[in-house]
Design an enzyme around this catalytic site. Structure first.
Site, PDB file in Angstrom:
ATOM      1  N   ASN A 158     -12.197  -5.555   0.288  1.00 40.76           N
ATOM      2  CA  ASN A 158     -12.603  -4.537   1.278  1.00 40.76           C
ATOM      3  C   ASN A 158     -13.500  -3.497   0.614  1.00 40.76           C
ATOM      4  O   ASN A 158     -14.553  -3.131   1.129  1.00 40.76           O
ATOM      5  CB  ASN A 158     -11.377  -3.818   1.851  1.00 40.76           C
ATOM      6  CG  ASN A 158     -10.432  -4.776   2.537  1.00 40.76           C
ATOM      7  OD1 ASN A 158     -10.842  -5.854   2.906  1.00 40.76           O
ATOM      8  ND2 ASN A 158      -9.185  -4.385   2.690  1.00 40.76           N
ATOM      9  N   ARG A 195       1.060  -1.368  -5.273  1.00 39.77           N
ATOM     10  CA  ARG A 195      -0.218  -0.756  -5.647  1.00 39.77           C
ATOM     11  C   ARG A 195       0.052   0.745  -5.751  1.00 39.77           C
ATOM     12  O   ARG A 195       0.516   1.353  -4.782  1.00 39.77           O
ATOM     13  CB  ARG A 195      -1.237  -1.070  -4.548  1.00 39.77           C
ATOM     14  CG  ARG A 195      -2.680  -0.770  -4.881  1.00 39.77           C
ATOM     15  CD  ARG A 195      -3.211   0.509  -4.306  1.00 39.77           C
ATOM     16  NE  ARG A 195      -3.236   0.608  -2.870  1.00 39.77           N
ATOM     17  CZ  ARG A 195      -4.207   0.156  -2.082  1.00 39.77           C
ATOM     18  NH1 ARG A 195      -5.229  -0.454  -2.566  1.00 39.77           N
ATOM     19  NH2 ARG A 195      -4.141   0.350  -0.782  1.00 39.77           N
ATOM     20  N   CYS A 240      -6.576  -9.682  -2.250  1.00 35.37           N
ATOM     21  CA  CYS A 240      -5.753  -8.971  -1.270  1.00 35.37           C
ATOM     22  C   CYS A 240      -6.612  -8.235  -0.234  1.00 35.37           C
ATOM     23  O   CYS A 240      -6.088  -7.506   0.593  1.00 35.37           O
ATOM     24  CB  CYS A 240      -4.794  -8.017  -1.961  1.00 35.37           C
ATOM     25  SG  CYS A 240      -5.621  -6.823  -3.012  1.00 35.37           S
ATOM     26  N   ARG A 294       0.856  -1.196   0.000  1.00 40.88           N
ATOM     27  CA  ARG A 294       0.000   0.000   0.000  1.00 40.88           C
ATOM     28  C   ARG A 294       0.886   1.238   0.000  1.00 40.88           C
ATOM     29  O   ARG A 294       1.152   1.830   1.044  1.00 40.88           O
ATOM     30  CB  ARG A 294      -0.911   0.004   1.224  1.00 40.88           C
ATOM     31  CG  ARG A 294      -2.026  -1.039   1.187  1.00 40.88           C
ATOM     32  CD  ARG A 294      -2.980  -0.852   2.348  1.00 40.88           C
ATOM     33  NE  ARG A 294      -4.208  -1.597   2.206  1.00 40.88           N
ATOM     34  CZ  ARG A 294      -4.417  -2.821   2.709  1.00 40.88           C
ATOM     35  NH1 ARG A 294      -3.469  -3.434   3.379  1.00 40.88           N
ATOM     36  NH2 ARG A 294      -5.577  -3.415   2.542  1.00 40.88           N
ATOM     37  N   GLU A 352     -12.059  -3.950  -7.355  1.00 43.65           N
ATOM     38  CA  GLU A 352     -12.616  -3.543  -6.063  1.00 43.65           C
ATOM     39  C   GLU A 352     -13.843  -2.647  -6.217  1.00 43.65           C
ATOM     40  O   GLU A 352     -14.302  -2.042  -5.256  1.00 43.65           O
ATOM     41  CB  GLU A 352     -11.547  -2.888  -5.193  1.00 43.65           C
ATOM     42  CG  GLU A 352     -10.744  -1.800  -5.858  1.00 43.65           C
ATOM     43  CD  GLU A 352      -9.650  -1.240  -4.939  1.00 43.65           C
ATOM     44  OE1 GLU A 352      -9.592  -1.587  -3.758  1.00 43.65           O
ATOM     45  OE2 GLU A 352      -8.875  -0.410  -5.435  1.00 43.65           O
ATOM     46  N   ARG A 366     -17.186   1.248   4.742  1.00 42.01           N
ATOM     47  CA  ARG A 366     -16.334   0.327   5.496  1.00 42.01           C
ATOM     48  C   ARG A 366     -15.808   0.903   6.803  1.00 42.01           C
ATOM     49  O   ARG A 366     -15.250   0.184   7.617  1.00 42.01           O
ATOM     50  CB  ARG A 366     -15.175  -0.168   4.606  1.00 42.01           C
ATOM     51  CG  ARG A 366     -14.216   0.904   4.184  1.00 42.01           C
ATOM     52  CD  ARG A 366     -13.300   0.428   3.061  1.00 42.01           C
ATOM     53  NE  ARG A 366     -12.023  -0.044   3.550  1.00 42.01           N
ATOM     54  CZ  ARG A 366     -10.984  -0.328   2.780  1.00 42.01           C
ATOM     55  NH1 ARG A 366     -11.071  -0.206   1.458  1.00 42.01           N
ATOM     56  NH2 ARG A 366      -9.851  -0.742   3.288  1.00 42.01           N
TER      57      ARG A 366
HETATM   58  C1  PEP Z   1      -9.319  -3.644  -0.807  1.00 41.84           C
HETATM   59  O1  PEP Z   1     -10.060  -2.699  -1.074  1.00 41.84           O
HETATM   60  O2  PEP Z   1      -9.736  -4.792  -0.582  1.00 41.84           O
HETATM   61  C2  PEP Z   1      -7.876  -3.444  -0.698  1.00 41.84           C
HETATM   62  C3  PEP Z   1      -7.072  -4.470  -0.527  1.00 41.84           C
HETATM   63  O3  PEP Z   1      -7.403  -2.178  -0.748  1.00 41.84           O
HETATM   64  P1  PEP Z   1      -7.502  -1.173   0.503  1.00 41.84           P
HETATM   65  O4  PEP Z   1      -7.937  -1.965   1.706  1.00 41.84           O
HETATM   66  O5  PEP Z   1      -6.157  -0.572   0.688  1.00 41.84           O
HETATM   67  O6  PEP Z   1      -8.527  -0.182   0.055  1.00 41.84           O
HETATM   68 MG    MG Z   2      -9.252  -0.877  -1.811  1.00 46.35          MG
END
Ligand code: PEP
Ligand code: MG
Length: 583
Positions: free
Chosen positions: A468, A344, A516, A308, A445, A479
């Site tokens: 996520n 990323r 991920c 990240r 995503e 979230r």
């Molecule tokens: C996700 O969105 O699942 C992800 C891995 O990226 P982040 O949690 O950094 O948004």
């Molecule tokens: Mg994400």
């Protein structure tokens, strides 16, 4: 902790959202917005000048803030309200305020934060004695200005976690990912906050640092004071304030058992992540900082499936230089060899807002639907190019891959690849080496990306499911919002269908798919994820041994049958009973 120091208050048990597993036991360090959460520090004589300079800089920044607010206020409310804000400017310039603080820094040899609090306290007491409504209001104005200055002294949100000097359990209204990142793991036993969700970036950082955490408690601040004994049970989402001696003893034992389990999992470190019927999976880890590489490797991760990189941009006011990016990537790439590292590209926005001096940034009403990730990169190509140049240059020092976040259309992928092409051409013209075959992947995503995964997979070397966000955007569940955390269901059929169709679409193009999102690190989901045919799992570094042990216990053939059964359901997957059938 011995018996004599145990508080006599009755215990209070609060339930929140489990954010990072583990048990923390210790004294509370409570950060209340109006107490500034500052730490007093004595200065050496030679530090005084620098400290006064630091205070003056904070005053200057506060002045700029007030002037900006004044302008906005004039526009919105008109001239009649000008006086309101001018009072703030007058206070800031008032000798009683600024000069007194500088005098205190010099005479008492203390840091600016401590001097500010002490001067404000004096002013507050004086005004309280007067008891007149007008003066009471002026006291509030002074407090407002003091808070603004303090915020600049301490960084964006005004929490001095980096200055802690003893081991504590941090209790706060909210902590941003940058504040969490500035925590020293050796001093912060754990933390508990009123705000937040399980996959907020704050929770993710806490897992990366292996700090037990509970978020979304709503009113923990009403029940705890600094110095109270607290237990944070990050696995169960519980916070116990002033626990009984027997509770404390039980928790100590549970903590010992958990640590022993972790030690026991070490035996899997050098074994392959392979199901018992021989199906091999790449088990990589998600990282936020280069410091975590050590944890990933010692836990047996076979690469980094999600780096990240936006954490390079946090806790600062200007973007990192190409050289800073480069050094960071080279260090991670080299340490991870012979494994690969998927960087990323920066995913700022959402709950990772950064004051980088970029127009419009941080002032959006819906940041998760705003200028986030690839959208920001395409809006500010120079910012993007700096990072891409650094990644390409670093690709000569290890096995790097690039992955774009927040893609919602083929056009965005093509635009991003075009910028990448331009950067490659620039490097070539300058005779600077890079790996021409550097693989480029796309994070899936958003529901839109999942639904055009067949098109995206044609232009990409691999796909990675960012569950996520995929869950957040598919189910319309923020979230980081504790009020809707119960609706955040990774096994919702809508999510599973999008995941499965993405995997099938990529496989049809001969491309591999990873995952991920945090879902990959949750043992309850390992079976169904294996059965869906994912080639790579990238999980928090601390979760690698546990997930590997599960992969080795599962049969791929059985897992595929479980998936078939799940997709054959006619009912709806909100039924919690299904969890046990899947896991
Ligand atoms: C996700 O969105 O699942 C992800 C891995 O990226 P982040 O949690 O950094 O948004
Ligand atoms: Mg994400």
């Amino acid at each position: 902790m011995n018996i004599e120091t145990l508080p006599s208050e009755p215990p209070i048990v609060l339930r929140g959202i489990p954010a990072s597993a583990g048990i923390a036991i210790g004294k509370a360090f409570v950060i209340r917005e109006d107490s500034f959460g500052h730490t007093r520090r004595s200065l050496a004589r030679e530090e005084i000048r620098r400290e006064i300079q630091r205070f003056r800089q904070a005053v200057n920044k506060t002045r700029a803030d007030i002037l900006q607010t004044r302008e906005r206020m004039l526009k919105v409310l008109g001239k009649s309200h000008e006086a309101l804000i001018d009072v703030h400017l007058l206070i800031l310039e008032d000798a009683l305020f600024s000069k007194d603080i500088e005098r205190k820094i010099a005479q008492e040899m203390v840091n600016a934060e401590a001097a500010l609090v002490s001067v404000v306290e004096q002013i507050r007491k004086t005004f309280e004695k007067i008891g007149d409504e007008y003066f009471r209001q002026r006291k509030d104005d002074i407090l407002d200005v003091a808070k603004l200055v303090m915020r600049h002294l301490l960084g964006r949100k005004g929490i001095a976690l980096s200055e802690l000097t003893e081991r504590v359990v941090v209790i706060a209204q909210d902590l941003g990912p940058s504040e969490t990142l500035s925590m020293r793991e050796d001093l912060v036993e754990g933390f508990a906050t009123n705000i937040g969700g399980r996959t907020s970036h704050t929770a993710i950082v806490a897992q990366g640092l292996q700090i037990p955490a509970v978020v979304g408690l709503k009113d923990v601040l009403n029940h705890v004071n600094s110095g109270d004994m607290v237990v944070v049970d990050g696995g169960e989402g519980l916070v116990i304030i002033n626990p009984a001696m027997s509770t404390l003893e039980n928790y100590r034992k549970v903590r010992e058992i958990q640590l022993a389990e972790i030690r026991d999992l070490e035996k899997y470190k050098d074994l392959p992540a392979q199901t018992k019927d021989g199906h091999r999976i790449v088990l990589a880890c998600n990282l936020e900082t280069p410091e975590e590489v050590r944890v990933g490797l010692s836990n047996g991760a076979e690469g980094i499936g999600l780096y990240r990189s936006e954490f390079l941009y946090l806790n600062r006011t200007s973007p990192p230089t190409e050289e800073e990016h480069f050094q960071n990537y080279v260090s991670v790439a080299r340490q991870m060899l012979p494994f690969s590292v998927i960087i990323r590209t920066m995913d700022l926005g959402g709950d990772k807002l950064v004051p980088l001096g970029i127009g419009g940034f941080g002032e959006e009403p819906n940041p998760f639907l705003g200028l986030r990730g690839i959208r920001l990169c395409l809006r500010y190509p120079d910012l993007f190019k700096t990072q891409l140049r650094a990644i390409l240059r670093a690709s000569m020092h290890g096995k790097l891959k690039i992955m774009y976040p927040m893609i919602t259309s083929l056009e965005e992928l093509r635009q991003a690849n075009q910028v990448l092409g331009e950067v490659k051409a620039e490097l070539k013209a300058q005779n600077i080496a890079y790996d021409p075959a550097l693989p480029v992947g796309v994070m899936i995503e958003t529901p839109s990306a999942a639904m055009i995964a067949d098109w995206l997979a044609k232009d990409a070397d691999f796909l990675s499911l960012g569950t996520n966000d995929l869950i957040q955007y598919t189910l319309a569940v923020d979230r980081v919002n504790e009020n809707v955390a119960h609706l955040y269901n990774p096994l919702h059929m809508a999510v599973l269908r999008l995941m499965r169709s993405t995997i099938e679409a990529a496989h049809a193009q001969g491309k591999w798919v990873g995952i991920c999102g945090e879902m990959a690190g949750n043992p309850s989901f390992t079976r169904i994820l294996i059965g869906m045919g994912l080639e790579e799992f990238s999980v928090p570094a601390a979760a690698v041994p546990r997930i590997k042990s599960l992969i080795r216990e599962i049969s791929y053939e059985d897992a595929k049958k479980v998936v078939e059964r799940v997709f054959a359901q006619t009912g709806d997957l909100d039924n919690p009973g299904l969890f046990s059938r899947i896991s």
